[in-house]
Design a protein around this motif. Structure first.
Motif, PDB file in Angstrom:
ATOM      1  N   ASP A 343       0.835  -1.199   0.000  1.00 14.98           N
ATOM      2  CA  ASP A 343       0.000   0.000   0.000  1.00 14.98           C
ATOM      3  C   ASP A 343       0.872   1.252   0.000  1.00 14.98           C
ATOM      4  OD1 ASP A 343      -2.275  -1.622   0.123  1.00 14.98           O
ATOM      5  OD2 ASP A 343      -2.220  -1.671   2.319  1.00 14.98           O
ATOM      6  N   LEU A 406      -0.557  -9.820   7.152  1.00 10.03           N
ATOM      7  CA  LEU A 406      -0.975  -8.442   7.440  1.00 10.03           C
ATOM      8  C   LEU A 406      -0.365  -7.939   8.741  1.00 10.03           C
ATOM      9  CD1 LEU A 406      -4.757  -8.626   6.454  1.00 10.03           C
ATOM     10  CD2 LEU A 406      -2.903  -7.566   5.152  1.00 10.03           C
ATOM     11  N   SER A 410       2.617  -4.962   8.954  1.00  5.68           N
ATOM     12  CA  SER A 410       2.248  -3.696   9.589  1.00  5.68           C
ATOM     13  C   SER A 410       3.272  -3.252  10.628  1.00  5.68           C
ATOM     14  CB  SER A 410       0.868  -3.817  10.242  1.00  5.68           C
ATOM     15  OG  SER A 410       0.895  -4.784  11.280  1.00  5.68           O
ATOM     16  N   THR A 423       1.914  -1.157   4.870  1.00  6.06           N
ATOM     17  CA  THR A 423       0.863  -2.183   4.945  1.00  6.06           C
ATOM     18  C   THR A 423       0.730  -2.814   3.564  1.00  6.06           C
ATOM     19  OG1 THR A 423      -0.874  -0.567   4.443  1.00  6.06           O
ATOM     20  CG2 THR A 423      -0.382  -0.984   6.772  1.00  6.06           C
ATOM     21  N   THR A 424      -0.054  -3.852   3.488  1.00  2.00           N
ATOM     22  CA  THR A 424      -0.250  -4.530   2.207  1.00  2.00           C
ATOM     23  C   THR A 424      -1.701  -4.933   2.043  1.00  2.00           C
ATOM     24  OG1 THR A 424       0.580  -6.316   0.800  1.00  2.00           O
ATOM     25  CG2 THR A 424       0.224  -6.850   3.100  1.00  2.00           C
ATOM     26  N   SER A 425      -2.112  -5.084   0.810  1.00  2.73           N
ATOM     27  CA  SER A 425      -3.445  -5.598   0.487  1.00  2.73           C
ATOM     28  C   SER A 425      -3.280  -6.960  -0.159  1.00  2.73           C
ATOM     29  CB  SER A 425      -4.170  -4.649  -0.472  1.00  2.73           C
ATOM     30  OG  SER A 425      -4.353  -3.377   0.126  1.00  2.73           O
ATOM     31  N   ARG A 457      -7.572  -0.794   2.108  1.00  5.09           N
ATOM     32  CA  ARG A 457      -6.206  -1.299   2.200  1.00  5.09           C
ATOM     33  C   ARG A 457      -5.967  -1.998   3.545  1.00  5.09           C
ATOM     34  NH1 ARG A 457      -5.655   3.619  -0.591  1.00  5.09           N
ATOM     35  NH2 ARG A 457      -4.669   3.391  -2.642  1.00  5.09           N
ATOM     36  N   ASN A 458      -4.759  -2.599   3.672  1.00  3.37           N
ATOM     37  CA  ASN A 458      -4.361  -3.316   4.895  1.00  3.37           C
ATOM     38  C   ASN A 458      -5.410  -4.355   5.291  1.00  3.37           C
ATOM     39  OD1 ASN A 458      -2.685  -3.995   7.025  1.00  3.37           O
ATOM     40  ND2 ASN A 458      -3.629  -2.518   8.418  1.00  3.37           N
ATOM     41  N   ASN A 459      -5.900  -5.114   4.297  1.00  2.00           N
ATOM     42  CA  ASN A 459      -6.829  -6.208   4.585  1.00  2.00           C
ATOM     43  C   ASN A 459      -6.708  -7.225   3.464  1.00  2.00           C
ATOM     44  OD1 ASN A 459      -9.593  -6.026   2.752  1.00  2.00           O
ATOM     45  ND2 ASN A 459      -8.611  -4.021   3.025  1.00  2.00           N
TER      46      ASN A 459
END
Length: 723
Positions: A343, A406, A410, A423-425, A457-459
């Protein structure tokens, strides 16, 4: 008296030639017993003249060459001169010696009574020939792609022919340079090879490990007592090994890449005469190791990402195909593809630079491996995208892993002392639920990942079958559109604009085209609205402008002056704060005269007259031309048009299409032309496809036109050169 003196002189000459000859000289009777033996013959054979007299020549011939040598002797005693090679066994050392013989019969009173010969020791020459022949064979094996183990085995077997009973081994340094792993030693027992495999490199870890550590040759004269061999003593002795000599192998940068060892069944070390052979063997071994390591590196690079060392898309696709080909026999088992995108990674690149971004990607790859384990296939797909293959899993297990990712991602990244929060998706698709082919599964995981981004995002999101085809296509286009610019997937086509009075090309409109590996040739009406919605149209539009101006500069340089170029602005570009600055910089960078550039805006963009008027007047200050595109489809009043600094009106193709058959369309088109001329504007008709349409436009004094009648939009290299 004179005859006696002459005879004595001749005998003296022959005796001197025999005794002082640099070659070994000898004579044998008809039975093959030595009757003459000079000092050089003593030096070659090790037998004194007294020992040689009465000995038969067969007693010193090597058994492998005895039959041929006797046959040559028979021919000589039959009256034939012979020149041949044979091998003798020396008295003191038992070593072989290669001999080149020239033998002639001895005659007396017309009868053959024996043979006399000269012998040259050609052992060194034969050894050199054998060394070169073996070396060439091994080099040929390397060139022809023989296996690494096969090449090393042949080096060992080749050198052991010259080492007087010594057995050899090759150990190879691992990638970290901390250990030596077994390379080849076909003459040593397997249990010994297994025991020393993985020996560390250090000051007291055995001859080979010590040689690598000290970077010089090491001799262990007595394995049974030397403390360096304490760990291997009993095993070495049980294998009949009593002494060892090891020497390090180096690459071109003088780094230790392995060791070459000789093992003896008696306390010994290499003889001085062996060192040339050993040097050739070590050179060949070093060459082979470097060659195959380079080959491995090339293969690794072909299937791995250069930055992170992770498998690349090519290897990932291959492994997934193999996994899909396996039959899932356990009830409830699934295969899961995860697609990850960092993200706001672009912000890191823009804020801290690409070097920091690259370091962050390395940290991300390390954290992923630590989080889900080395045995799970993780791939860098490109940019900040990663893919993961989970085999023999379930939806529940895959979701647990996604949550772990996740959480891990984070956590703060510390890169060169800078704290970076990332963060990442994550998107997931499952075999066989969501498809049975790699392309479909990857596409759906990709779509699910962008759903995760849309969810904040972040999910993570799993692919939802409820997404209809249109939504899926839109998401996929948006996904690929985000990568299209840095993948160089865009291209400009150019449609000529004709001056109808002069009947010649006076300009071109630059039209954006996009070809994507997954989506194919995407029509502008599909991707332009998505680019507009996402804001991607701003960087894309800047690329279009600069690319079109550069092409115009090339056309001008080739003699196509004063050709003009028209570039469309979208509503998002039109209202971007730095529009004027961006266009000014593009003109300055390319050196194009502003009067050769026409900026096209749509009629609907001018509805906010105050803002539009300000922007258009600023554009006019740059010296560019302004055209209202698709005129007739919006809601601008004539009063507003009068207030705007416009040079051209472009009649929308919908009014031109039926102009020859529909009187209403003809009236609308002619009204626009007349109105524009009354306002001092030029008119361009677009979408002209027939001669009838063209004739009516000329009749009503339309200034310019473009359409398939003249040319469809074409790549720059196909643009008409005649004007």
């Amino acid at each position: 008296m004179h005859a006696d003196l002459t005879g004595s002189f001749n005998i003296g000459v022959y005796k001197s030639l025999f005794e002082y000859n640099h070659d070994a000289c000898y004579a044998v009777d008809l039975d093959g017993n030595f009757i003459l033996f000079n000092e050089e013959a003593v030096a070659i054979t090790g037998y004194s003249p007294q020992e040689a007299f009465g000995m038969n020549f067969v007693s010193i011939i090597h058994e492998d060459y005895l039959e041929d040598t006797i046959e040559h002797f028979r021919r000589v005693t039959g009256g034939v001169r012979e020149r041949f090679e044979t091998v003798i066994v020396k008295k003191n050392s038992g070593e072989r010696a290669d001999i080149l013989l020239t033998v002639v019969p001895i005659t007396a009173k017309g009868k053959i009574i024996g043979a006399v010969g000269c012998a040259q020791d050609v052992t060194k020459q034969k050894e050199l020939e054998a060394l070169l022949s073996g070396q060439n064979q091994i080099l040929e094996m390397i060139a022809k792609g023989a296996s690494f183990r096969e090449v090393l085995n042949n080096i060992i077997l080749w050198i052991e022919r010259f080492m007087n009973g010594a057995r050899s081994s090759i150990m190879i340094a691992d990638q970290d340079g901390n250990r030596l792993v077994h390379g080849s030693s076909p003459s040593l027992p397997d249990k010994y090879n297994a025991a020393v495999n993985g020996i560390p490199i250090g000051p007291s870890v055995g001859s080979c490990g010590t040689a690598a550590y000290l970077r010089r040759s090491v001799t262990v004269t007595d394995i049974g007592t030397d403390p360096l061999w304490a760990d291997y003593r009993d095993l070495a002795l049980s294998c009949g090994l009593k002494a060892c000599w090891s020497s390090p192998l180096f690459d071109d940068d003088q780094r230790v890449i392995g060791t070459f060892g000789l093992y003896y069944d008696h306390s010994s070390s290499p003889r001085e005469k062996d060192m040339q052979t050993i040097q050739k063997a070590t050179d060949l071994t070093s060459l082979a190791i470097q060659h195959y390591r380079a080959k491995e590196k090339i293969n690794f690079m072909a299937y791995h990402d250069a930055l992170t060392g992770l498998p690349n898309r090519r290897l990932f696709d291959q492994r997934v195909q193999e996994a899909l080909g396996e039959t899932m026999v356990r009830a409830g088992e699934k295969l899961c593809l995860m697609f990850l995108d960092l993200d706001r990674f672009k912000i890191v690149n823009d804020s801290f630079g690409h070097m920091m971004g690259d370091k962050l990607l390395k940290y991300v790859s390390q954290k992923l491996k630590k989080c889900i384990g080395q045995e799970v296939l993780i791939s860098r797909q490109g940019g900040d995208e990663f893919a993961i293959l989970l085999e023999h899993t379930s939806r529940e297990e895959a979701e647990v892993i996604a949550q772990q990712i996740l959480k891990s991602m984070s956590e703060v990244f510390l890169v060169d002392g800078t704290e970076i929060y990332m963060t990442t998706s994550v998107g997931m698709s499952f075999f066989p639920d969501d498809g049975e082919e790699l392309g479909i599964l990857l596409s759906k995981a990709d779509v699910a990942m962008y759903q995760a981004k849309k969810q904040g995002r972040n999910n993570y999101q799993t692919y939802d079958i409820m997404l209809d085809k249109k939504s899926l296509e839109k998401l996929q286009i948006e996904n690929e559109l985000r990568k299209a610019l840095w993948r160089n997937e865009f291209e400009l086509h150019y449609q000529p604009i004709f001056n109808l009075c002069k009947n010649k090309i006076i300009g071109a409109e630059a039209l954006l085209r996009w070809k994507n590996e997954k989506c194919g040739n995407v029509p502008p009406q599909k991707f332009i609205p998505i680019a507009e919605e996402t804001g991607l149209i701003v960087p894309i539009g800047e690329w279009v402008l600069k690319t079109a101006l550069l092409q115009l500069k090339r056309w001008h340089s080739s003699g196509l002056k004063p050709l003009t170029i028209s570039v469309n602005l979208s509503i998002r570009q039109f209202y971007q704060p730095n529009l004027i600055q961006m266009i000014r910089e593009a003109l300055d960078e390319t050196g194009v005269n502003p009067q050769c550039l026409t900026i096209e805006v749509t009629e609907s963009m001018t509805m906010d007259v105050e803002s539009a008027s300000f922007i258009l007047h600023e554009l006019k200050k740059l010296g560019v031309n302004i055209s209202i595109d698709d005129f007739g489809t919006g809601y601008s009043s004539l009063n507003y048009l009068k207030r705007l600094p416009i040079d051209y009106l472009k009649i929308d193709r919908s009014f031109i299409q039926d102009i020859a058959e529909n009187k209403s369309d003809e009236n609308i088109a002619t009204t626009i032309i007349l109105m524009a001329h009354n306002l001092g504007l030029s008119v361009i008709a677009e979408g002209v496809e027939t001669e009838e349409q063209l004739a009516l436009l000329k009749q009503h004094r339309c200034n310019e036109a473009q359409g398939y009648l003249f040319s469809k939009p074409v790549p720059a290299e196909q643009f008409p050169k005649h004007r």
